[in-house]
Design a protein around this motif. Structure first.
Motif, mmCIF file in Angstrom:
data_model
loop_
_atom_site.group_PDB
_atom_site.id
_atom_site.type_symbol
_atom_site.label_atom_id
_atom_site.label_comp_id
_atom_site.label_asym_id
_atom_site.label_seq_id
_atom_site.Cartn_x
_atom_site.Cartn_y
_atom_site.Cartn_z
ATOM 1 N N LEU A 204 9.523 -0.457 -19.258
ATOM 2 C CA LEU A 204 9.377 -0.935 -17.481
ATOM 3 C C LEU A 204 10.345 -1.754 -16.758
ATOM 4 O O LEU A 204 10.155 -2.759 -17.374
ATOM 5 C CB LEU A 204 7.978 -1.099 -16.879
ATOM 6 N N ASN A 205 11.076 -2.223 -15.665
ATOM 7 C CA ASN A 205 11.200 -3.128 -15.386
ATOM 8 C C ASN A 205 11.397 -3.674 -14.383
ATOM 9 O O ASN A 205 10.407 -3.752 -13.186
ATOM 10 C CB ASN A 205 13.016 -2.842 -14.765
ATOM 11 N N ARG A 206 11.198 -5.189 -14.714
ATOM 12 C CA ARG A 206 9.967 -5.697 -13.229
ATOM 13 C C ARG A 206 10.882 -6.874 -12.536
ATOM 14 O O ARG A 206 12.123 -7.410 -13.333
ATOM 15 C CB ARG A 206 9.170 -6.991 -14.744
ATOM 16 N N GLU A 207 10.993 -6.727 -11.606
ATOM 17 C CA GLU A 207 11.741 -7.536 -10.594
ATOM 18 C C GLU A 207 11.435 -8.862 -9.570
ATOM 19 O O GLU A 207 9.520 -7.778 -9.639
ATOM 20 C CB GLU A 207 12.644 -6.447 -9.538
ATOM 21 N N ARG A 208 11.750 -8.887 -9.387
ATOM 22 C CA ARG A 208 10.767 -10.467 -8.815
ATOM 23 C C ARG A 208 11.672 -11.341 -7.624
ATOM 24 O O ARG A 208 12.782 -11.696 -7.654
ATOM 25 C CB ARG A 208 10.960 -11.597 -9.774
ATOM 26 N N LEU A 209 10.710 -10.233 -6.192
ATOM 27 C CA LEU A 209 11.778 -10.898 -5.380
ATOM 28 C C LEU A 209 11.005 -12.084 -3.958
ATOM 29 O O LEU A 209 9.826 -12.009 -3.882
ATOM 30 C CB LEU A 209 12.443 -9.967 -4.439
ATOM 31 N N SER A 210 12.169 -12.784 -3.244
ATOM 32 C CA SER A 210 11.102 -14.401 -2.766
ATOM 33 C C SER A 210 11.033 -13.315 -1.540
ATOM 34 O O SER A 210 11.817 -12.246 -1.132
ATOM 35 C CB SER A 210 12.288 -14.951 -2.533
ATOM 36 N N ALA B 297 14.736 -11.046 -13.706
ATOM 37 C CA ALA B 297 14.213 -9.389 -13.733
ATOM 38 C C ALA B 297 14.779 -9.705 -15.703
ATOM 39 O O ALA B 297 15.496 -9.868 -15.804
ATOM 40 C CB ALA B 297 15.425 -8.953 -12.828
ATOM 41 N N ALA B 298 13.724 -8.301 -15.282
ATOM 42 C CA ALA B 298 14.024 -8.529 -17.252
ATOM 43 C C ALA B 298 13.005 -6.710 -17.495
ATOM 44 O O ALA B 298 12.177 -6.690 -16.908
ATOM 45 C CB ALA B 298 13.321 -9.517 -18.606
ATOM 46 N N ALA C 106 1.016 -1.023 -0.102
ATOM 47 C CA ALA C 106 -0.302 0.205 0.367
ATOM 48 C C ALA C 106 1.074 1.388 -0.074
ATOM 49 O O ALA C 106 0.613 2.864 -0.667
ATOM 50 C CB ALA C 106 -0.724 0.230 0.629
ATOM 51 N N THR C 107 2.349 1.144 0.418
ATOM 52 C CA THR C 107 3.066 2.432 0.542
ATOM 53 C C THR C 107 3.848 1.946 -0.423
ATOM 54 O O THR C 107 4.555 3.880 -0.929
ATOM 55 C CB THR C 107 3.762 2.018 1.388
ATOM 56 N N LEU C 108 3.753 1.234 -1.481
ATOM 57 C CA LEU C 108 5.326 1.799 -2.647
ATOM 58 C C LEU C 108 4.781 2.027 -3.661
ATOM 59 O O LEU C 108 3.044 2.425 -3.657
ATOM 60 C CB LEU C 108 5.087 0.260 -3.075
ATOM 61 N N PRO C 109 4.765 3.537 -4.028
ATOM 62 C CA PRO C 109 5.004 4.724 -5.317
ATOM 63 C C PRO C 109 5.180 3.503 -6.811
ATOM 64 O O PRO C 109 4.898 4.609 -7.731
ATOM 65 C CB PRO C 109 5.519 5.548 -4.927
ATOM 66 N N LEU C 110 5.332 1.800 -6.515
ATOM 67 C CA LEU C 110 5.424 1.561 -7.970
ATOM 68 C C LEU C 110 4.384 0.539 -7.893
ATOM 69 O O LEU C 110 3.780 0.443 -6.835
ATOM 70 C CB LEU C 110 6.842 1.234 -7.919
ATOM 71 N N PRO C 111 3.724 0.292 -9.658
ATOM 72 C CA PRO C 111 3.280 -0.547 -9.599
ATOM 73 C C PRO C 111 3.720 -2.605 -8.254
ATOM 74 O O PRO C 111 4.897 -2.204 -8.986
ATOM 75 C CB PRO C 111 2.989 -0.944 -11.237
ATOM 76 N N ALA C 112 2.351 -2.863 -7.609
ATOM 77 C CA ALA C 112 3.301 -3.695 -7.203
ATOM 78 C C ALA C 112 2.538 -4.768 -6.788
ATOM 79 O O ALA C 112 1.728 -4.707 -6.761
ATOM 80 C CB ALA C 112 3.776 -3.476 -5.733
ATOM 81 N N LEU C 113 3.047 -5.883 -7.276
ATOM 82 C CA LEU C 113 1.728 -7.646 -6.799
ATOM 83 C C LEU C 113 2.636 -8.556 -6.185
ATOM 84 O O LEU C 113 3.480 -8.835 -5.988
ATOM 85 C CB LEU C 113 1.188 -7.610 -8.150
#
Length: 287
Positions: A236-242, A221-222, A117-124
């Motif tokens: 947009l850069n996509r990052e995936r974090l466990s 990431a890509a 809710a606080t991130l200023p980026l698209p996040a899911l």
């Protein structure tokens, strides 16, 4: 034994059919009736008997050594991720399956919910089968199919509106399928996995073809090109974090390079979707 699932045999057979004799350095004479390499050619190049390799493909021998599997991986030109998958499949043959417990609902930790809710980026947050478990408002503004309760694979293969977002859609979905197989690993009796693969196999011929290849790779990431219906083209850069403490769950973030046109467009999209309360779309879990 013959009636039991044989994921190791299915995998090496599918990969064998994708390696050409030229790639393996095998001379060819006359007409070949099989795609890729023959069983006896794989066995010869791997330094094992043709009869033993046949037993592995047919599931009549389920206890290969690591050395044998690594030799087969070399012949089949498997990369690091695919070799690791092969080794997991081989190790699975030495264990007797236990009765599977009732699957637990995938839920998002409260701290991750607050972070979204606080991130200023698209996040899911995605689950192990690429179910969307939670998303913030900017993510759903980027794509309504990022909302909780959706499934990324189902959207990409079955929703024309989602496909229209990606100029390179057909090339992108192959990587998603390979990442899905890696995410699930050897846990192919998971009811959610069975349900999703069955649905997509029936509804999408493209998914069926890609699934039959048995590709395995990490979803890394890509940069992603998105053709948004309101603000136009975005890179947009996509990052995936466990997520620690939540096995199989991944935090997915999209962010632009600073000072780019994409950064301006994302800021415009954010201002258009901003509400007095931070937007968060959260699902009750997927199962």
């Amino acid at each position: 034994m013959a009636d039991e699932p044989n994921p190791l045999g299915e995998y090496v057979r599918a990969r064998r059919e994708l390696v050409t004799p030229e790639q393996a350095g095998v001379p060819t004479f006359g007409v070949r009736r099989v795609p890729g390499l023959r069983r006896e050619e794989v066995a010869l190049l791997a330094g094992i008997s043709a009869d033993y390799y046949l037993r592995l493909e047919q599931g009549r021998d389920r206890n290969p050594s690591v050395q044998v599997l690594e030799s087969i991986a070399r012949v089949l030109r498997l990369d690091e991720a695919a070799t690791a998958h092969l080794l997991r499949l081989g190790a699975g043959g030495t264990r007797r399956r236990r009765p599977r417990p009732r699957p637990r609902r995938e839920t998002v930790a409260p701290g991750i919910t607050k972070l979204l809710a606080t991130l200023p980026l698209p996040a899911l947050v995605e689950g192990r089968c690429f179910d969307v478990l939670a998303a913030n408002s900017l993510a759903t503004a980027l794509s309504p199919r990022f909302a909780a309760g959706a499934n990324r694979l189902r959207s990409l293969f079955l929703d024309p509106a989602e496909q229209a977002l990606y100029p390179d859609w057909e090339s992108a979905v192959g990587g998603m399928v390979a990442a899905f197989r890696k995410s699930v690993g050897t846990d192919t009796d998971d009811p959610r996995f069975i349900e999703l693969v069955g649905e997509l196999s029936l509804a999408s011929p493209l998914f069926s073809r890609l699934w039959a290849r048995h590709d395995v790779q990490a979803c890394e990431a890509a940069p992603k090109d998105i053709d948004h219906p309101q603000v136009g083209g975005l890179r947009l850069n996509r990052e995936r974090l466990s997520i620690d403490g939540s096995p199989g769950q991944t935090l997915v973030l999209y962010h632009p390079d600073p000072g780019t046109d994409a950064a301006d467009k994302l800021a415009l999209l954010a201002s258009a979707t901003r509400t007095p309360a931070d937007g968060l779309h959260r699902g009750a879990g997927v199962r």
